[in-house]
Design a protein around this motif. Structure first.
Motif, PDB file in Angstrom:
ATOM      1  N   SER A  76       0.840  -1.218   0.000  1.00  0.00           N
ATOM      2  CA  SER A  76       0.000   0.000   0.000  1.00  0.00           C
ATOM      3  C   SER A  76       0.868   1.258   0.000  1.00  0.00           C
ATOM      4  N   GLU A  77       2.008   1.205  -0.639  1.00  0.00           N
ATOM      5  CA  GLU A  77       2.917   2.344  -0.630  1.00  0.00           C
ATOM      6  C   GLU A  77       2.351   3.511  -1.451  1.00  0.00           C
ATOM      7  N   ARG A  78       2.747   4.713  -1.057  1.00  0.00           N
ATOM      8  CA  ARG A  78       2.311   5.940  -1.713  1.00  0.00           C
ATOM      9  C   ARG A  78       3.513   6.560  -2.423  1.00  0.00           C
ATOM     10  N   PRO A  79       3.374   6.937  -3.695  1.00  0.00           N
ATOM     11  CA  PRO A  79       4.511   7.521  -4.412  1.00  0.00           C
ATOM     12  C   PRO A  79       4.749   8.969  -4.004  1.00  0.00           C
ATOM     13  N   VAL A  80       6.025   9.313  -3.819  1.00  0.00           N
ATOM     14  CA  VAL A  80       6.379  10.674  -3.422  1.00  0.00           C
ATOM     15  C   VAL A  80       7.647  11.105  -4.149  1.00  0.00           C
ATOM     16  N   VAL A  81       7.851  12.408  -4.160  1.00  0.00           N
ATOM     17  CA  VAL A  81       9.132  13.006  -4.513  1.00  0.00           C
ATOM     18  C   VAL A  81       9.779  13.469  -3.216  1.00  0.00           C
ATOM     19  N   VAL A  82      11.052  13.179  -3.064  1.00  0.00           N
ATOM     20  CA  VAL A  82      11.797  13.626  -1.888  1.00  0.00           C
ATOM     21  C   VAL A  82      12.442  14.959  -2.236  1.00  0.00           C
ATOM     22  N   ALA A  83      11.989  16.022  -1.566  1.00  0.00           N
ATOM     23  CA  ALA A  83      12.483  17.358  -1.856  1.00  0.00           C
ATOM     24  C   ALA A  83      13.907  17.528  -1.344  1.00  0.00           C
ATOM     25  N   GLU A  84      14.555  18.606  -1.782  1.00  0.00           N
ATOM     26  CA  GLU A  84      15.944  18.853  -1.395  1.00  0.00           C
ATOM     27  C   GLU A  84      16.094  19.009   0.115  1.00  0.00           C
ATOM     28  N   ASP A  85      15.049  19.531   0.790  1.00  0.00           N
ATOM     29  CA  ASP A  85      15.124  19.715   2.234  1.00  0.00           C
ATOM     30  C   ASP A  85      14.720  18.466   3.010  1.00  0.00           C
ATOM     31  N   GLY A  86      14.479  17.355   2.292  1.00  0.00           N
ATOM     32  CA  GLY A  86      14.145  16.095   2.940  1.00  0.00           C
ATOM     33  C   GLY A  86      12.671  15.879   3.192  1.00  0.00           C
ATOM     34  N   THR A  87      11.847  16.851   2.883  1.00  0.00           N
ATOM     35  CA  THR A  87      10.402  16.674   3.018  1.00  0.00           C
ATOM     36  C   THR A  87       9.862  15.915   1.810  1.00  0.00           C
ATOM     37  N   TYR A  88       8.596  15.493   1.940  1.00  0.00           N
ATOM     38  CA  TYR A  88       8.001  14.654   0.909  1.00  0.00           C
ATOM     39  C   TYR A  88       6.886  15.410   0.181  1.00  0.00           C
ATOM     40  N   LEU A  89       6.855  15.246  -1.136  1.00  0.00           N
ATOM     41  CA  LEU A  89       5.821  15.838  -1.978  1.00  0.00           C
ATOM     42  C   LEU A  89       4.967  14.716  -2.549  1.00  0.00           C
ATOM     43  N   ASP A  90       3.649  14.864  -2.406  1.00  0.00           N
ATOM     44  CA  ASP A  90       2.703  13.825  -2.801  1.00  0.00           C
ATOM     45  C   ASP A  90       2.629  13.723  -4.322  1.00  0.00           C
ATOM     46  N   LEU A  91       2.871  12.526  -4.842  1.00  0.00           N
ATOM     47  CA  LEU A  91       2.901  12.309  -6.286  1.00  0.00           C
ATOM     48  C   LEU A  91       1.628  11.639  -6.800  1.00  0.00           C
ATOM     49  N   PRO A 132       8.679  10.447 -15.012  1.00  0.00           N
ATOM     50  CA  PRO A 132       9.621  11.366 -14.361  1.00  0.00           C
ATOM     51  C   PRO A 132       9.557  12.786 -14.925  1.00  0.00           C
ATOM     52  N   GLU A 133       9.374  12.911 -16.237  1.00  0.00           N
ATOM     53  CA  GLU A 133       9.276  14.248 -16.834  1.00  0.00           C
ATOM     54  C   GLU A 133       7.987  14.937 -16.399  1.00  0.00           C
ATOM     55  N   ARG A 134       6.882  14.193 -16.301  1.00  0.00           N
ATOM     56  CA  ARG A 134       5.631  14.784 -15.822  1.00  0.00           C
ATOM     57  C   ARG A 134       5.760  15.227 -14.377  1.00  0.00           C
ATOM     58  N   ALA A 135       6.430  14.429 -13.579  1.00  0.00           N
ATOM     59  CA  ALA A 135       6.629  14.790 -12.176  1.00  0.00           C
ATOM     60  C   ALA A 135       7.465  16.057 -12.056  1.00  0.00           C
ATOM     61  N   ARG A 136       8.495  16.155 -12.885  1.00  0.00           N
ATOM     62  CA  ARG A 136       9.346  17.344 -12.850  1.00  0.00           C
ATOM     63  C   ARG A 136       8.558  18.584 -13.255  1.00  0.00           C
ATOM     64  N   ALA A 137       7.714  18.438 -14.268  1.00  0.00           N
ATOM     65  CA  ALA A 137       6.909  19.580 -14.716  1.00  0.00           C
ATOM     66  C   ALA A 137       5.914  20.016 -13.653  1.00  0.00           C
ATOM     67  N   ALA A 138       5.447  19.075 -12.836  1.00  0.00           N
ATOM     68  CA  ALA A 138       4.429  19.382 -11.818  1.00  0.00           C
ATOM     69  C   ALA A 138       5.040  19.717 -10.465  1.00  0.00           C
ATOM     70  N   LEU A 139       6.361  19.735 -10.361  1.00  0.00           N
ATOM     71  CA  LEU A 139       7.030  19.806  -9.072  1.00  0.00           C
ATOM     72  C   LEU A 139       6.562  20.979  -8.220  1.00  0.00           C
ATOM     73  N   LEU A 183       3.126  20.255  -6.520  1.00  0.00           N
ATOM     74  CA  LEU A 183       2.887  19.042  -5.737  1.00  0.00           C
ATOM     75  C   LEU A 183       2.689  19.410  -4.268  1.00  0.00           C
ATOM     76  N   PRO A 184       1.648  18.885  -3.627  1.00  0.00           N
ATOM     77  CA  PRO A 184       1.405  19.220  -2.223  1.00  0.00           C
ATOM     78  C   PRO A 184       2.402  18.533  -1.305  1.00  0.00           C
ATOM     79  N   ARG A 185       2.752  19.235  -0.238  1.00  0.00           N
ATOM     80  CA  ARG A 185       3.629  18.644   0.768  1.00  0.00           C
ATOM     81  C   ARG A 185       2.861  17.576   1.544  1.00  0.00           C
ATOM     82  N   LEU A 186       3.525  16.490   1.847  1.00  0.00           N
ATOM     83  CA  LEU A 186       2.880  15.365   2.527  1.00  0.00           C
ATOM     84  C   LEU A 186       3.426  15.266   3.945  1.00  0.00           C
ATOM     85  N   ASP A 187       2.518  15.273   4.924  1.00  0.00           N
ATOM     86  CA  ASP A 187       2.927  15.070   6.311  1.00  0.00           C
ATOM     87  C   ASP A 187       3.127  13.578   6.542  1.00  0.00           C
TER      88      ASP A 187
END
Length: 279
Positions: free
Chosen positions: A11-26, A43-50, A53-57
């Protein structure tokens, strides 16, 4: 970019790991980080939407899964560092030594590793994993390899040496036990990575065991991708484990193989860290 998958197994959730170590909901871009995501320009779509992307707690202690869901196949390279070949008593190979691991060996980077029943020689192997991003077949040259690489990750090619070397000569028997391929924590895309300079390290119970750079590979990443494409089709989501440096238990005096309660830690520059408990 750094991609990861967080949450319980299955049940994993895909995320982008931001430069500051926080997670962005993918999840607004993709349901998962898998072969379809890679093959469809994810990956290109994720980069375009960066930026949007909402921050994930993320609760403290949230499990990190393998960064690729349902890899197609895992192609492994043996004896790809000269000092590792020497510590096993083997000559450096003239061509890459190839074997396979089943995708169901893949677990998260910090999941427990199960010592198989009747095992006396369970071993660790820190490796640079190459994640394939687009179909590669019969590549013309090593120059063509980069276009087919989605990114890189840490892999622990856990091995049972007795099963591998003393039970009929089939390496696969010592490589495909349950939980024998911790992967992650991240899938890191290639831009900005100086792959030959990446430093691979491992520790057992805090004691340093392996420390070498990817420049010491006998066959580098472009050569391996080109070479494998001459024998098999590499598909998006396939993984290539590129071999381990010297310092595995098999090559150390007294052969200090892993036992229940041992803790293995692995790190590659820019790709994060792993930590597994042997049970």
């Amino acid at each position: 970019m750094r991609f990861a998958r967080l949450g319980p197994a299955g049940s994993e959730r895909p995320v982008v790991v931001a430069e500051d170590g926080t997670y962005l909901d993918l999840t607004g871009v993709t349901d998962d980080i898998d072969a379809r995501f890679l093959a469809s320009g994810g990956p290109e779509r994720a980069r375009a939407a960066l930026a949007s992307l909402p921050r994930l707690d993320v609760p403290e202690g949230m499990r990190v899964g393998a960064p690729i869901a349902r890899p197609g196949k895992i192609v492994c390279i043996g004896l790809n560092y000269a000092r590792h070949a020497a510590e096993t008593g083997a000559q450096p190979p003239a061509e890459p030594v190839v074997f396979m691991k089943a995708p169901d060996t893949v677990v998260g980077p910090d999941d427990d590793v199960l010592i198989p029943r009747k095992s006396a020689k369970t071993d660790y192997e820190v490796e640079l994993a190459v994640v394939i991003g687009s179909t590669a077949r019969y590549l013309d040259s090593t120059d063509d390899a980069a276009a087919h690489i989605a990114g890189y990750a840490i892999s622990n090619d856990v091995s049972e040496r007795e099963f591998q070397l003393e039970r009929g000569g089939q390496w696969d028997k010592g490589k495909n036990c349950e939980t024998f391929n911790p992967l992650g924590p991240w899938l890191v895309t290639p831009e900005g990575l100086d792959v030959p300079a990446l430093r691979l390290r491992s520790w057992v119970n805090g004691e340093a065991r392996q420390d070498e750079t990817a420049a010491d590979m006998i066959f580098d990443v472009p050569h391996l991708v080109w070479y494998l494409s001459q024998f098999m089709v590499l598909h998006p989501g396939d993984i290539v484990n590129t071999g381990t440096p010297a310092g595995v238990a098999m090559g150390l005096p007294g052969q200090p193989y892993l036992r229940p309660g041992d803790v293995v830690e692995l790190e590659i520059d820019g790709l994060g860290k792993q930590r597994q408990r042997l049970v």
